[in-house]
Design a protein around this motif. Structure first.
Motif: not given
Length: 744
Positions: A420-427
């Motif tokens: 959840l640290s990703s900034r990719d909305v799709l991810h």
């Protein structure tokens, strides 16, 4: 009188010409009794007539008649006594006749016993086994008739002779079997063994069991020698060879040896019982010795072969061993659970290591809906569960379920949460889908485990994986928060344009239909919203995220308004128009036909901003109009809330006195039922206060409960908001004294 006696004698001598019998006597006796009854009735009738006086001429006749009747009764009594004596003698003769009949039958059966015994003796000498079997059965049946005569010398002699013949036959048939099975090649169907089997069956269960024990022990002697537990052939990896060996032996029995035994003896089952006992002991010895070095694949392959063998013999022979071979493996099945634990540990370590760098593949026409790692984990779970269930009724399913629960929690905590640290909305959408998939998998896995357990034990307690489901609910809540943070980042350009427009707010000379920041806000909302709406599988969480997005948007608008102070009337009017556009935008944003619950959330958020802007649009120089606007749009009696409006308006402290006096005067004139708080009470003038945090506000509908994931921090109202009006009236009086203008 003579005629009556004659009739009695005739009755006694009557019959059908076949001589005197008991039946004839009984019929004669019945006739005599009937005539006696009629004569007695006639006598009583005549006696009744004597009670009346008779004429003299008839008195003599009556006396004669009475004498004749008395004489008749005497003869009748004597005849009845004679009939009784004759009947007793006939009964004695009948008993004698029956005794003579029984004696004749007994003598005949004794003669048959003696002749059958002599015949059995001759058949033994000539080795005619088939006839000897039937004759032995006849002798046993005759001897059972003479059980009550066991102390009679001749009967005792016949019993002794029969026992010696039984022993002789036993030795003879055992010699036949031993000699036959010592020959290298022979045909059981053409030998004497089929007839000898009949003799064994006639000799009884004890002899039959001894024969089958001898045969089975002899046939499995080679098996004991080849597959000793200490030799290589007896190890776990050679377990299939054991079952191949017994299958060959069973085929040999069916093809060559079966005619030597009766089908009702079920020799195959006796062979299997002894084989299972030997193999069970061998397996237990091997497992005890190899326990420190047990390899899970070798163990499971051996157990799988054992289960297949036991199932096949159950189908073919209806055989279920009291001590099945598979039970020897039960204490060691924990090796399988430990192996699964180690495999999952290694698998989760690799997943956790790659979770930080994980991204969703967008090159395909349709991106994946869940993380590949989750499908790999679930596939491994399902395969391992089916393999464990195939280990038999003693499979450690519940222990395996505990291991699965452990690594489901670790997957949620060590793989999904770091993603959840990703900034990719799709991810982030993919992680949310994966968490939802994991929660569903927990339910399905628990149901499947319970089904497998109850297939063995109908009363087994159900498997529960609620704690694991809660872990995934927590991930879903965190994923929604992460998507909300991603939206906040996407809205940064809009709020930057709101705070620092191309034309400063103080330099605007006219009102626009809407400001540029509104379009940027719409673009930011849609850039994230379209991905969430399209890629989040469970639309329940789409609605929950839309609630959060609306709350976030209004919180940031409120925060920006606080940062824009002082807000002059023209600026407030423009912001009113802009906020109204945002209101319409949010209402239409999720799907064009928003649900009522979502509309209520948006309206509630707007109710905190729109009244403030409506008041700020009124010039503060007109104190009555300003206070009336406050009363109209806010309508409480809270002086701190009114003070917030003054601060937002930028009214200097020295200029606030008239407005405060007008507000207090209006409160004095108002009824005491005015509320002391309102939506304005939650407004915090510090733009960095916790109330403007992205996770703040009420939990939206359909979001996982607080027990599943920690909620956002609650709003922190400013100090003094709980103070009632009387305290602030005192403050107003003191404020007037300070200015030298005490209220009268």
């Amino acid at each position: 009188m003579d005629s009556v006696a004659a009739r009695v004698d005739a009755l006694l001598a009557g019959g059908d010409g076949d001589g005197l019998s008991r039946a004839h006597v009984e019929r004669a006796q019945a006739r005599v009794h009937a005539q006696l009854t009629r004569h007695r009735d006639e006598t009583r009738r005549l006696l009744s007539l004597t009670a009346h006086p008779l004429p003299n001429e008839h008195e003599h006749d009556a006396q004669a008649l009475l004498a004749a009747l008395a004489d008749l009764e005497t003869h009748a009594s004597r005849a009845e006594k004679s009939v009784g004596e004759i009947t007793a003698e006939i009964r004695w003769l009948d008993m004698a006749k029956r005794n003579v009949g029984h004696s004749i039958v007994t003598l005949r059966r004794l003669q048959m016993l003696v002749s059958s015994t002599m015949q059995l003796q001759q058949l033994c000498e000539t080795q005619q086994y088939r006839d000897a079997a039937s004759t032995l059965q006849a002798v046993e049946a005759l001897l059972s008739f003479f059980v009550r005569f066991h102390s009679v010398p001749c009967i005792l002699q016949q019993r002794t002779l029969t026992d010696s013949l039984r022993e002789k036959l036993h030795k003879m048939v055992m010699s036949e079997y031993e000699a036959a099975f010592q020959r290298p090649r022979w045909d059981a169907s053409t030998s004497a063994l089929p007839d000898a089997a009949l003799v064994v069956d006639a000799l009884g269960p004890e002899v039959r069991d001894k024969l089958m024990e001898w045969y089975c022990t002899r046939q499995l002697r080679e098996y004991r020698r080849v597959f000793r537990a200490v030799d290589e052939a007896g190890q776990l990896d050679n377990v299939p060879r054991r079952y191949a060996w017994i299958r060959r032996l069973l085929r040999t029995y069916a093809d060559e040896h079966a005619p030597a035994f009766l089908p009702a003896w079920h020799v195959e089952r006796r062979l299997l019982v002894l084989f299972c006992d030997i193999t069970h002991d061998d397996m237990r010895s091997v497992l005890v010795r190899e326990q420190p070095r047990l390899h899970v694949d070798v163990l499971l392959n051996a157990l799988h072969s054992t289960n297949e063998f036991e199932a096949s013999v159950a189908r073919q022979f209806g055989f279920h061993a009291d001590r099945p071979i598979s039970s020897a493996f039960t204490p060691y099945l924990g090796v399988y659970v430990d192996a699964q634990d180690r495999q999952l540990s290694e698998m989760l370590a690799q997943m956790a290591a790659s979770s930080q760098a994980a991204t969703t593949d967008t090159s395909a026409d349709e991106p994946v809906r869940v993380l590949v790692s989750s499908t790999e984990l679930v596939t491994l779970y399902r395969q391992a569960l089916e393999r464990c269930a195939s280990l038999g009724p003693r499979a450690p399913l519940r222990e395996l379920g505990s291991v699965y629960g452990k690594w489901l929690r670790r997957y949620a905590h060590d793989v999904l949460l770091p993603s959840l640290s990703s900034r990719d909305v799709l991810h982030l959408c993919t992680v949310l889908n994966t968490a939802d998939y994991g929660a569903t998998t927990c339910t399905q896995l628990a149901e499947r485990l319970t089904e497998k357990l109850r297939a063995v034990d109908a009363e087994a307690a159900p498997v529960v994986l609620d704690a694991e489901r809660h872990e995934f609910f927590g991930v879903m809540s965190s994923a929604l928060q992460a998507l909300t943070r991603a939206l906040s980042t996407a809205l940064d350009p809009a709020f930057q344009a709101l705070l620092r427009p191309d034309v400063p707010w103080s330099q605007r000379e006219h009102l626009d239909e809407k400001s540029a920041w509104v379009d940027l806000l719409a673009s930011g909302l849609e850039s994230v919203g379209v991905v969430v709406r399209h890629h989040v599988e469970n639309k329940r969480y789409v609605r929950s995220w839309c609630d959060k997005a609306a709350h976030l948007t209004m919180m940031r608008i409120t925060q920006s308004i606080v940062r824009l102070r002082p807000i002059r009337p023209r600026m407030a009017e423009q912001l009113q128009r802009d906020v109204q556009h945002v209101h319409t935008l949010l209402i239409e944003w999720p799907s064009g036909a928003s649900q009522a619950a979502y509309v209520r959330i948006v309206d509630k958020a707007m109710s905190r901003v729109q009244p403030v802007l409506a008041i700020l649009a009124v010039p503060s120089t007109d104190a009555p109009a300003f206070v009336n606007a406050y009363r109209q749009h806010v309508g409480d009696q809270s002086l701190p809330n009114f003070q917030k409006i003054l601060d937002l308006h930028g009214v200097r402290r020295l200029e606030q006195h008239a407005l405060v006096e007008a507000f207090l005067a209006a409160v004095d004139r108002a009824p005491d039922t005015l509320p002391t708080t309102s939506a304005l009470s939650s407004l915090e003038l510090d733009p960095h206060a916790d109330v403007y945090a992205e996770t703040g506000g009420d939990r939206p509908r359909d979001e996982p409960s607080a027990a599943d994931a920690p909620p956002g921090r609650p709003s922190t109202p400013s100090a003094g908001t709980a103070l009632g009006l009387p305290d602030w009236k005192k403050f107003g009086s003191m404020f007037g004294v300070a200015l030298g203008q005490r209220r009268p």
